[in-house]
Design a protein around this motif. Structure first.
Motif, short mmCIF file in Angstrom:
data_model
loop_
_atom_site.label_atom_id
_atom_site.label_comp_id
_atom_site.label_asym_id
_atom_site.label_seq_id
_atom_site.Cartn_x
_atom_site.Cartn_y
_atom_site.Cartn_z
N ALA A 13 0.83 -1.21 0.00
CA ALA A 13 0.00 0.00 0.00
C ALA A 13 0.86 1.26 0.00
O ALA A 13 0.54 2.25 -0.67
CB ALA A 13 -0.93 0.00 1.21
N ASP A 17 1.01 4.13 -2.88
CA ASP A 17 0.80 5.53 -2.54
C ASP A 17 1.98 6.40 -2.99
O ASP A 17 1.79 7.50 -3.51
CB ASP A 17 0.58 5.67 -1.04
CG ASP A 17 0.15 7.06 -0.65
OD1 ASP A 17 -0.69 7.65 -1.37
OD2 ASP A 17 0.64 7.57 0.37
N ASP A 22 -2.71 3.03 -9.31
CA ASP A 22 -3.78 2.15 -8.84
C ASP A 22 -3.79 0.83 -9.60
O ASP A 22 -4.72 0.06 -9.49
CB ASP A 22 -5.14 2.84 -8.94
CG ASP A 22 -5.46 3.29 -10.35
OD1 ASP A 22 -4.66 3.02 -11.27
OD2 ASP A 22 -6.53 3.90 -10.55
N PHE A 29 -7.53 -2.21 -5.97
CA PHE A 29 -6.26 -1.90 -5.30
C PHE A 29 -6.18 -0.43 -4.91
O PHE A 29 -5.24 0.26 -5.26
CB PHE A 29 -5.07 -2.24 -6.20
CG PHE A 29 -4.85 -3.70 -6.37
CD1 PHE A 29 -4.47 -4.48 -5.30
CD2 PHE A 29 -5.02 -4.29 -7.59
CE1 PHE A 29 -4.26 -5.84 -5.46
CE2 PHE A 29 -4.80 -5.65 -7.75
CZ PHE A 29 -4.43 -6.41 -6.69
N ASN A 30 -7.15 0.06 -4.19
CA ASN A 30 -7.01 1.43 -3.71
C ASN A 30 -6.39 1.41 -2.31
O ASN A 30 -6.29 0.37 -1.66
CB ASN A 30 -8.34 2.19 -3.73
CG ASN A 30 -9.41 1.56 -2.89
OD1 ASN A 30 -9.14 0.68 -2.09
ND2 ASN A 30 -10.63 2.01 -3.06
N TRP A 31 -5.96 2.57 -1.85
CA TRP A 31 -5.21 2.66 -0.60
C TRP A 31 -6.06 2.24 0.59
O TRP A 31 -5.58 1.53 1.47
CB TRP A 31 -4.72 4.10 -0.45
CG TRP A 31 -3.77 4.28 0.66
CD1 TRP A 31 -2.44 4.01 0.64
CD2 TRP A 31 -4.07 4.74 1.97
NE1 TRP A 31 -1.89 4.29 1.85
CE2 TRP A 31 -2.87 4.75 2.70
CE3 TRP A 31 -5.23 5.16 2.60
CZ2 TRP A 31 -2.80 5.14 4.01
CZ3 TRP A 31 -5.16 5.55 3.92
CH2 TRP A 31 -3.96 5.54 4.60
N LEU A 34 -6.40 -1.66 0.91
CA LEU A 34 -5.20 -2.34 1.38
C LEU A 34 -4.95 -2.07 2.86
O LEU A 34 -4.50 -2.95 3.59
CB LEU A 34 -4.00 -1.91 0.54
CG LEU A 34 -4.02 -2.43 -0.89
CD1 LEU A 34 -2.86 -1.84 -1.67
CD2 LEU A 34 -3.97 -3.93 -0.92
N VAL A 35 -5.24 -0.86 3.31
CA VAL A 35 -5.07 -0.56 4.74
C VAL A 35 -6.06 -1.38 5.57
O VAL A 35 -5.71 -1.91 6.62
CB VAL A 35 -5.23 0.95 4.99
CG1 VAL A 35 -5.37 1.24 6.46
CG2 VAL A 35 -4.04 1.70 4.43
#
Length: 73
Positions: A13, A17, A22, A29-31, A34-35
């Motif tokens: 991630a 970033d 993306d 697969f956005n931030w 993943l967080v």
């Protein structure tokens, strides 16, 4: 093992970033996704899921010292 997987997810991630990409799949697969996956893996690790084999009663593994432990002065 789950903590290592969480570290890998968080590292991935971070790279996404930093490179501001993306991977042409913005919904997958956005931030934030993943967080959340990383936090879920950490929560499972802290809950004791996947922490490996435990030395339970009757398994015969590990040493048990009753009274004074040997080699301690």
């Amino acid at each position: 093992m789950l903590a290592i997987a969480a570290a890998i997810v968080f590292g991935f991630a971070l790279l996404l970033d930093l490179f501001d990409t993306d991977l042409n799949a913005p919904d997958l697969f956005n931030w934030n996704t993943l967080v959340l996956i990383g936090l879920t893996l950490l929560a499972l690790y802290f809950a004791g899921v996947g922490s490996g084999p435990r030395s339970g009663a009757g398994s015969g593994s590990g040493r048990r010292f009753y009274g004074r432990r040997p080699g301690r002065g």
